[in-house]
Design an enzyme around this catalytic site. Sequence first.
Site, PDB file in Angstrom:
ATOM      1  N   CYS A 102      -1.092   1.641  -3.225  1.00 46.23           N
ATOM      2  CA  CYS A 102      -2.495   3.143  -3.196  1.00 46.23           C
ATOM      3  C   CYS A 102      -1.869   3.682  -2.775  1.00 46.23           C
ATOM      4  CB  CYS A 102      -3.002   2.601  -1.961  1.00 46.23           C
ATOM      5  SG  CYS A 102      -3.166   1.033  -1.464  1.00 46.23           S
ATOM      6  N   LYS A 137       0.531   5.787  -6.112  1.00 46.21           N
ATOM      7  CA  LYS A 137      -0.799   5.388  -6.988  1.00 46.21           C
ATOM      8  C   LYS A 137      -1.228   6.577  -7.341  1.00 46.21           C
ATOM      9  CE  LYS A 137      -4.759   4.908  -6.740  1.00 46.21           C
ATOM     10  NZ  LYS A 137      -4.855   3.125  -6.389  1.00 46.21           N
ATOM     11  N   HIS A 195     -27.022  22.021  -1.974  1.00 41.81           N
ATOM     12  CA  HIS A 195     -27.040  22.223  -3.111  1.00 41.81           C
ATOM     13  C   HIS A 195     -26.048  23.291  -3.053  1.00 41.81           C
ATOM     14  CE1 HIS A 195     -29.092  22.765  -7.107  1.00 41.81           C
ATOM     15  NE2 HIS A 195     -29.369  24.214  -6.649  1.00 41.81           N
ATOM     16  N   ALA A 229     -13.326   1.907  -3.515  1.00 37.31           N
ATOM     17  CA  ALA A 229     -13.557   3.234  -4.927  1.00 37.31           C
ATOM     18  C   ALA A 229     -12.040   2.430  -5.866  1.00 37.31           C
ATOM     19  CB  ALA A 229     -12.460   4.891  -4.786  1.00 37.31           C
ATOM     20  N   CYS A 273       0.984  -1.264  -0.282  1.00 39.61           N
ATOM     21  CA  CYS A 273       0.497   0.229   0.023  1.00 39.61           C
ATOM     22  C   CYS A 273       1.120   1.442   0.229  1.00 39.61           C
ATOM     23  CB  CYS A 273      -1.060   0.315   1.223  1.00 39.61           C
ATOM     24  SG  CYS A 273      -1.796   1.446   1.507  1.00 39.61           S
ATOM     25  N   ARG A 276      -9.570  -9.616 -21.767  1.00 41.11           N
ATOM     26  CA  ARG A 276      -9.877 -10.792 -22.873  1.00 41.11           C
ATOM     27  C   ARG A 276     -11.505 -10.992 -22.141  1.00 41.11           C
ATOM     28  NH1 ARG A 276      -7.503 -15.401 -18.145  1.00 41.11           N
ATOM     29  NH2 ARG A 276      -8.394 -14.401 -16.047  1.00 41.11           N
ATOM     30  N   GLU A 301     -26.375  14.952  -4.359  1.00 40.26           N
ATOM     31  CA  GLU A 301     -27.423  15.552  -4.043  1.00 40.26           C
ATOM     32  C   GLU A 301     -28.691  14.071  -4.449  1.00 40.26           C
ATOM     33  OE1 GLU A 301     -29.502  19.318  -4.885  1.00 40.26           O
ATOM     34  OE2 GLU A 301     -27.402  19.741  -6.278  1.00 40.26           O
ATOM     35  N   TYR A 356      -8.710  -3.550 -11.081  1.00 40.28           N
ATOM     36  CA  TYR A 356      -8.964  -1.636 -10.770  1.00 40.28           C
ATOM     37  C   TYR A 356      -7.457  -1.934 -10.811  1.00 40.28           C
ATOM     38  CZ  TYR A 356     -11.493  -2.962  -5.940  1.00 40.28           C
ATOM     39  OH  TYR A 356     -12.106  -2.994  -5.476  1.00 40.28           O
ATOM     40  N   ILE A 357      -6.326  -2.435 -11.109  1.00 35.72           N
ATOM     41  CA  ILE A 357      -5.130  -1.392 -11.266  1.00 35.72           C
ATOM     42  C   ILE A 357      -4.908  -1.167 -13.270  1.00 35.72           C
ATOM     43  CG2 ILE A 357      -2.409  -2.150 -11.860  1.00 35.72           C
ATOM     44  CD1 ILE A 357      -2.859  -4.033  -9.226  1.00 35.72           C
ATOM     45  N   ASP A 367      -3.463  -9.558   2.098  1.00 34.99           N
ATOM     46  CA  ASP A 367      -4.134 -10.216   1.260  1.00 34.99           C
ATOM     47  C   ASP A 367      -2.925 -11.749   0.838  1.00 34.99           C
ATOM     48  OD1 ASP A 367      -4.505  -7.839   0.690  1.00 34.99           O
ATOM     49  OD2 ASP A 367      -3.386  -7.091  -1.028  1.00 34.99           O
ATOM     50  N   GLU A 389      -6.793   1.285 -13.382  1.00 37.87           N
ATOM     51  CA  GLU A 389      -5.990   3.594 -12.689  1.00 37.87           C
ATOM     52  C   GLU A 389      -4.955   3.340 -13.412  1.00 37.87           C
ATOM     53  OE1 GLU A 389      -6.454   1.882  -8.631  1.00 37.87           O
ATOM     54  OE2 GLU A 389      -8.319   2.997  -8.050  1.00 37.87           O
TER      55      GLU A 389
HETATM   56  P1  NDP Z   1      -7.626  -7.969 -10.479  1.00 41.32           P
HETATM   57  O1  NDP Z   1      -7.683  -9.432  -9.786  1.00 41.32           O
HETATM   58  O2  NDP Z   1      -8.735  -7.287 -10.101  1.00 41.32           O
HETATM   59  O3  NDP Z   1      -7.801  -7.797 -12.284  1.00 41.32           O
HETATM   60  C1  NDP Z   1      -6.772  -8.463 -12.836  1.00 41.32           C
HETATM   61  C2  NDP Z   1      -7.303  -8.665 -14.365  1.00 41.32           C
HETATM   62  O4  NDP Z   1      -6.909  -9.297 -14.982  1.00 41.32           O
HETATM   63  C3  NDP Z   1      -8.452  -8.994 -14.642  1.00 41.32           C
HETATM   64  O5  NDP Z   1      -9.546  -8.241 -16.072  1.00 41.32           O
HETATM   65  C4  NDP Z   1      -8.437 -10.629 -15.363  1.00 41.32           C
HETATM   66  O6  NDP Z   1      -9.159 -10.835 -16.477  1.00 41.32           O
HETATM   67  C5  NDP Z   1      -7.256 -10.325 -16.437  1.00 41.32           C
HETATM   68  N1  NDP Z   1      -6.505 -11.259 -16.343  1.00 41.32           N
HETATM   69  C6  NDP Z   1      -6.352 -12.012 -15.611  1.00 41.32           C
HETATM   70  N2  NDP Z   1      -5.638 -13.091 -15.480  1.00 41.32           N
HETATM   71  C7  NDP Z   1      -4.819 -13.419 -17.006  1.00 41.32           C
HETATM   72  C8  NDP Z   1      -4.243 -13.088 -18.378  1.00 41.32           C
HETATM   73  N3  NDP Z   1      -3.311 -14.450 -18.057  1.00 41.32           N
HETATM   74  N4  NDP Z   1      -4.611 -12.933 -19.204  1.00 41.32           N
HETATM   75  C9  NDP Z   1      -5.338 -11.686 -19.628  1.00 41.32           C
HETATM   76  N5  NDP Z   1      -5.979 -10.895 -18.503  1.00 41.32           N
HETATM   77  C10 NDP Z   1      -6.299 -11.596 -17.527  1.00 41.32           C
HETATM   78  O7  NDP Z   1      -6.272  -7.258 -10.399  1.00 41.32           O
HETATM   79  P2  NDP Z   1      -5.541  -6.425 -10.122  1.00 41.32           P
HETATM   80  O8  NDP Z   1      -4.267  -6.501 -10.349  1.00 41.32           O
HETATM   81  O9  NDP Z   1      -5.816  -4.958 -11.164  1.00 41.32           O
HETATM   82  O10 NDP Z   1      -5.515  -5.953  -9.112  1.00 41.32           O
HETATM   83  C11 NDP Z   1      -5.305  -6.922  -7.593  1.00 41.32           C
HETATM   84  C12 NDP Z   1      -6.540  -6.492  -6.248  1.00 41.32           C
HETATM   85  O11 NDP Z   1      -5.411  -5.607  -5.604  1.00 41.32           O
HETATM   86  C13 NDP Z   1      -7.640  -5.926  -6.468  1.00 41.32           C
HETATM   87  O12 NDP Z   1      -8.490  -7.064  -7.201  1.00 41.32           O
HETATM   88  C14 NDP Z   1      -7.963  -5.265  -5.384  1.00 41.32           C
HETATM   89  O13 NDP Z   1      -8.706  -5.604  -4.235  1.00 41.32           O
HETATM   90  C15 NDP Z   1      -6.568  -4.649  -4.731  1.00 41.32           C
HETATM   91  N6  NDP Z   1      -6.541  -2.949  -5.685  1.00 41.32           N
HETATM   92  C16 NDP Z   1      -6.815  -2.505  -4.971  1.00 41.32           C
HETATM   93  C17 NDP Z   1      -7.328  -1.113  -5.012  1.00 41.32           C
HETATM   94  C18 NDP Z   1      -8.243   0.712  -4.855  1.00 41.32           C
HETATM   95  O14 NDP Z   1      -8.977  -0.348  -4.233  1.00 41.32           O
HETATM   96  N7  NDP Z   1      -8.274   1.195  -5.591  1.00 41.32           N
HETATM   97  C19 NDP Z   1      -6.440  -0.288  -6.776  1.00 41.32           C
HETATM   98  C20 NDP Z   1      -5.881  -1.440  -6.865  1.00 41.32           C
HETATM   99  C21 NDP Z   1      -5.360  -3.008  -7.091  1.00 41.32           C
HETATM  100  P3  NDP Z   1     -10.635 -11.171 -15.730  1.00 41.32           P
HETATM  101  O15 NDP Z   1     -11.732 -10.534 -15.411  1.00 41.32           O
HETATM  102  O16 NDP Z   1     -11.448 -12.071 -17.237  1.00 41.32           O
HETATM  103  O17 NDP Z   1     -10.700 -12.521 -14.567  1.00 41.32           O
END
Ligand code: NDP
Length: 452
Positions: free
Chosen positions: A48, A51, A435, A341, A43, A199, A440, A178-179, A303, A182
């Site tokens: 976080c 970022k 307002h 968020a 984080c 995908r 609102e 998310y990542i 995690d 963002e």
């Molecule tokens: P996520 O699990 O949210 O997303 C991973 C993405 O990668 C999905 O879209 C997934 O597709 C895709 N994916 C996975 N494997 C492959 C592959 N082999 N080929 C192509 N695409 C693939 O992970 P993130 O890395 O974005 O974030 C990890 C975690 O970190 C989040 O779930 C969250 O808990 C935390 N986080 C929170 C934030 C916040 O609070 N603002 C900010 C950043 C991270 P599919 O959908 O099809 O599975």
Amino acid sequence: MTAFDYDLFVIGGGSGGVRAARVAAQAGVKVALAEESRYGGTCVIRGCVPKKLMVFASEFPGLMEEAREYGWGGQDGAFDWSKFRTRLEGELTRLETVYRGILKNNGVTTYDARARLIDAHTVELADGQQRRAKHILLATGGRPVRPDVPGAELGMVSDDVFQMTELPDSVLILGGGYIACEFACILNGLGVKTTLYYRGAQVLRGFDDEARGLVAEEMAQSGIDMHMGTNILAMKKSADGIRVKATNGTERVFGAVFFATGRVPNTEGLGLEALGVQVKRGGAVAVDAYSQTAVPSIYAVGDVTDRVNLTPVAIREGMAFVETVFKGKPTKPDHDLIPTAVFTQPEMGTVGLSEEAARALGPIEVYATSFRPMRTSFIGKAARVLMKLIVCAETRRVLGCHIVAPGAGEMIQMAGIAVKMGATKEQFDATCAVHPTMAEELVTMSKPVRVA
Ligand code: NDP
């Protein structure tokens, strides 16, 4: 059998580990903590915090464009990444010092070393020293994964993004979570030509369909080249960057490729299985509702347990662990109705059930409004925001709240209190509007747009 050196040994100095160590030490517990990298964990050091600072940096070009439309003179300057990075590094060092200070000032002994388990009460540090503790807390977090495609070693993951010496001209981001979303907005905002391959059919899977649809639309509007149903087949180095062959039949060259394809728990090499600590498929430590593993003296939070992978959740799990083990008050961390968020542009704030998930559970009413907010509609921008409530038709409780708007992260923190308290739609309506604001609308939507 030697006596215990500590009441608690924490492995991992991120959000969950540091909080558990601090509150335990404040309760008079003798605590040690080992961290192999920088204190503060994902984080603070590579998640976080940096970022969010990059989000701020990336918002200025849009704000400057708005300022000119509002009547301000002036020209945009170029973004100086190296100036930003130097300041960012300074801030992370400051925060790391704060984290170290928290531990030191509360009497926690720290070891700047990797640690592994030898038995149910013994930890071995990288230099071979062993320490015995009555309880051990695993808080080793997770790390980003690369997809298994030829040439994957050419790509970056989120840990690398903060270390870039210069910004690429163009970037391909792979993923739709998310990542991915963002960083697509951040890099696009910083002036990097940004393409996103995902995908699936729509990014941000699992979030409310209407909300993620609007985020995706706004991302595309802001200039991000979004390709759904697309994955990388192979990558190789070329004279002008990285050549990427994709499932949509294209071959394109990008200055950089960024994998945002998920994270895995850090459980390898800890000696867990040999001890009888159960590790689930995917590598997460299996724990019960009190964060206890199959070995009674060993607990795990954050995690590494792959429950809800968010900093505030890891912190609460760490505090519940201390209540349970050291304060005689068995406490289950509460994973229900966690507001969150996504710091896209616009942001998405969400708490509770999506329309789709709620619909599957029983009759609901959906209240939603999507509109052009005052600040940007004034200057003729088409950008839209969304305010949406999912209401249980029987109990009238607000089951879900979804906001897509600048500042949605701040708004959902407040709305989350009402939803967590079990507020009904009528209680939202009884709250006087502020307002003129975007939020609102959350208390003025009188008719459902759908009943399902
Ligand atoms: P996520 O699990 O949210 O997303 C991973 C993405 O990668 C999905 O879209 C997934 O597709 C895709 N994916 C996975 N494997 C492959 C592959 N082999 N080929 C192509 N695409 C693939 O992970 P993130 O890395 O974005 O974030 C990890 C975690 O970190 C989040 O779930 C969250 O808990 C935390 N986080 C929170 C934030 C916040 O609070 N603002 C900010 C950043 C991270 P599919 O959908 O099809 O599975």
